[in-house]
Design an enzyme around this catalytic site. Sequence first.
Site, PDB file in Angstrom:
ATOM      1  N   HIS A 200     -12.807  13.929  18.687  1.00 23.60           N
ATOM      2  CA  HIS A 200     -13.150  12.557  18.296  1.00 23.60           C
ATOM      3  C   HIS A 200     -14.596  12.216  18.591  1.00 23.60           C
ATOM      4  O   HIS A 200     -15.187  11.375  17.934  1.00 23.60           O
ATOM      5  CB  HIS A 200     -12.153  11.561  18.890  1.00 23.60           C
ATOM      6  N   ARG A 307      -9.159   3.281  12.759  1.00 25.04           N
ATOM      7  CA  ARG A 307      -8.656   3.910  13.987  1.00 25.04           C
ATOM      8  C   ARG A 307      -8.593   2.842  15.085  1.00 25.04           C
ATOM      9  O   ARG A 307      -9.489   2.746  15.920  1.00 25.04           O
ATOM     10  CB  ARG A 307      -9.579   5.052  14.419  1.00 25.04           C
ATOM     11  N   GLU A 442       0.710  14.730   9.773  1.00 26.24           N
ATOM     12  CA  GLU A 442      -0.262  15.497  10.563  1.00 26.24           C
ATOM     13  C   GLU A 442       0.403  16.483  11.512  1.00 26.24           C
ATOM     14  O   GLU A 442      -0.253  17.116  12.326  1.00 26.24           O
ATOM     15  CB  GLU A 442      -1.225  14.558  11.294  1.00 26.24           C
ATOM     16  N   ASP A 466      -5.372  16.883  12.675  1.00 23.12           N
ATOM     17  CA  ASP A 466      -4.266  17.298  13.538  1.00 23.12           C
ATOM     18  C   ASP A 466      -3.376  18.324  12.839  1.00 23.12           C
ATOM     19  O   ASP A 466      -2.825  19.206  13.481  1.00 23.12           O
ATOM     20  CB  ASP A 466      -3.447  16.082  13.981  1.00 23.12           C
ATOM     21  N   CYS A 513      -6.916  11.476   4.949  1.00 30.07           N
ATOM     22  CA  CYS A 513      -7.868  10.704   5.758  1.00 30.07           C
ATOM     23  C   CYS A 513      -8.484  11.552   6.866  1.00 30.07           C
ATOM     24  O   CYS A 513      -9.262  11.062   7.666  1.00 30.07           O
ATOM     25  CB  CYS A 513      -7.212   9.452   6.329  1.00 30.07           C
TER      26      CYS A 513
HETATM   27  C1  PEP Z   1      -6.278  13.375  11.540  1.00 31.67           C
HETATM   28  O1  PEP Z   1      -5.615  13.848  12.462  1.00 31.67           O
HETATM   29  O2  PEP Z   1      -6.640  14.035  10.552  1.00 31.67           O
HETATM   30  C2  PEP Z   1      -6.710  11.964  11.561  1.00 31.67           C
HETATM   31  C3  PEP Z   1      -7.233  11.396  10.498  1.00 31.67           C
HETATM   32  O3  PEP Z   1      -6.581  11.259  12.697  1.00 31.67           O
HETATM   33  P1  PEP Z   1      -7.426  11.524  14.026  1.00 31.67           P
HETATM   34  O4  PEP Z   1      -8.589  12.395  13.655  1.00 31.67           O
HETATM   35  O5  PEP Z   1      -7.856  10.196  14.523  1.00 31.67           O
HETATM   36  O6  PEP Z   1      -6.460  12.209  14.909  1.00 31.67           O
HETATM   37 MG    MG Z   2      -4.632  12.612  13.907  1.00 30.56          MG
END
Ligand code: PEP
Ligand code: MG
Length: 582
Positions: A200, A307, A442, A466, A513
Amino acid sequence: MASFTLHGIPVSRGISIGRAHLLTPAVLDVQHYLVPEERIEAEVKRLQDAIAEVHKELQHLWTELPKDAPTELGAFIDVHVLILSDPMISEAPLDIIRSRHYNAEWALVTQIDELSAQFDEIEDSYLRERKADIQQVAERVLKVLLGTAQLKHPIQESLGEEFKPQMIVVAHDISPADMLAFRDGSFSGFVTDVGGQNSHTAIVARSLDIPAAVGMSQASRLIEQDDWVIIDGDAGVVICNPSQLVLEQYRARQALQVKARKKLQKLKKTPAITKDGTAITLLANIELPEDCAGAMEQGAQGVGLFRSEFLFMGRGHHMPSEDEQFEQYKKAVVAMKGRPVVIRTLDIGADKPLDHVEHNALNPALGLRAIRYCLSEPQIFLTQLRAILRASAFGKVRILIPMLAHAFEIDQSLAMIEQAKAQLRDMRVKFDPAIEIGAMIEIPAAALALPMFVKRMDFLSIGTNDLIQYTLAIDRVDYEVAHLYTPLHPAVLQLIAMTISAGKKAGIDVAVCGEMAGDAKLTRLLLGMGLREFSMHPSQLLQVKQEILNSDLEAVTAQTRKIMRSMEPDAIAEALEALQAM
Ligand code: PEP
Ligand code: MG
């Protein structure tokens, strides 16, 4: 100065050239911004005043000491007065403000950090323990400074373009919450020792659209304060103290990139339509409502992923109340002027920990995170759901639930949403009763049990970050296995394609996403799989749009089928290259 090159993981594109600013964990705890030339002396005075104030406090403590107080107490105060008067505290930080333009808090903590490192080397244990006294004195000064802190970073208000500092942050690690503090634009690049492409921290760097490279292993040890540094964010290369020749080459490349980006700006208002006339929806990923301005500016048709957990991070024990959350969600909804906003419920855990939740799980990515955490904390979840529902009275809002795998998790989540609706009805509070609910796909188990999802949900959104992590069993924040993290593994591609076609068959929307959606090298592949909704950082939108404008769906779909039939990485790479060249 010797020049050397470090190789790591590219996470945010572009080239940045600037001076290294080393940040240690202690430094990260305070505000840090650059003070413009004309305010340097005022900032110096702010620190001098704070030091004088602490002198007064200590004197007051002395006079207030009860007569029968143990003599050690008075001695302690004496030591603190001595420390405060020592030039290493009373003068060195002032020099740092003048030479590096740091704000007072940052200058003080930088100096304390350097002193602490020196104290750690001292053999004499009595002297070594004085480090704690120095820190206590610094904390007193910081507390006073807090009272005189500028509400807004001065850099935002008064720095002209020509003064825009080219400062590159070098740190062992930066948490996603700390990254949020860098949004003021003080820094032009990030280098960290640890981290992965889709950690992140990397995602926030990308959303800031600042060149970054992570997984540099020893960077924070090898690079020194104020060294000249080049980050090649496309290659994941960091060059320290480059030669004049190398510097010029990179400056030329940087200029070309700036030119190319300017050219792309012309596409802002162009609709995202393929050559054969199919409209594609381009949405924005945001962390905070303030990001909506950038999303609108780049022509996003809505927010595909808010988010929401970033509202909960870096706040100590204080969770945002229902009203506070409502105001933030409403702000995003209003800023998007009627365009849809997909708000993801709290996706906390793993590399996005809450400050007050103990994290001692051995495998936090597999632990009590996201919807699992929310279902175990119904009051926190209901509070958030009510806040989101209330915001739905002000525009088109959709709710997105992360990390679902089991039918009962979906059913419990839907039941909680109904409960939140009932609570609002009882209080006669307005919301959109037909609000759509979607699931993040995911976890591989979800992608392999799609009928369970399409039956219950209004839309799906594929979280490729994920999905890749869990399909390939690779921790997305662990740089030691980062070379194994690839969206092009045939298993990952199959799961994505299956999800897109299951949604299509059921007549529900499917978006991507995860970071794949913003990677222009993968746009045609996703189009060829049937994807019609992409959600990404606003900074990636125009590049993806350009790919869409140049794509012919029929040809792209036929070539994608070839890719999907292959289980051989080389053949996949070759066919993907041909797809790009079409
Ligand atoms: C993902 O897992 O692709 C996602 C969009 O959520 P995050 O990156 O916040 O886990
Ligand atoms: Mg995710």
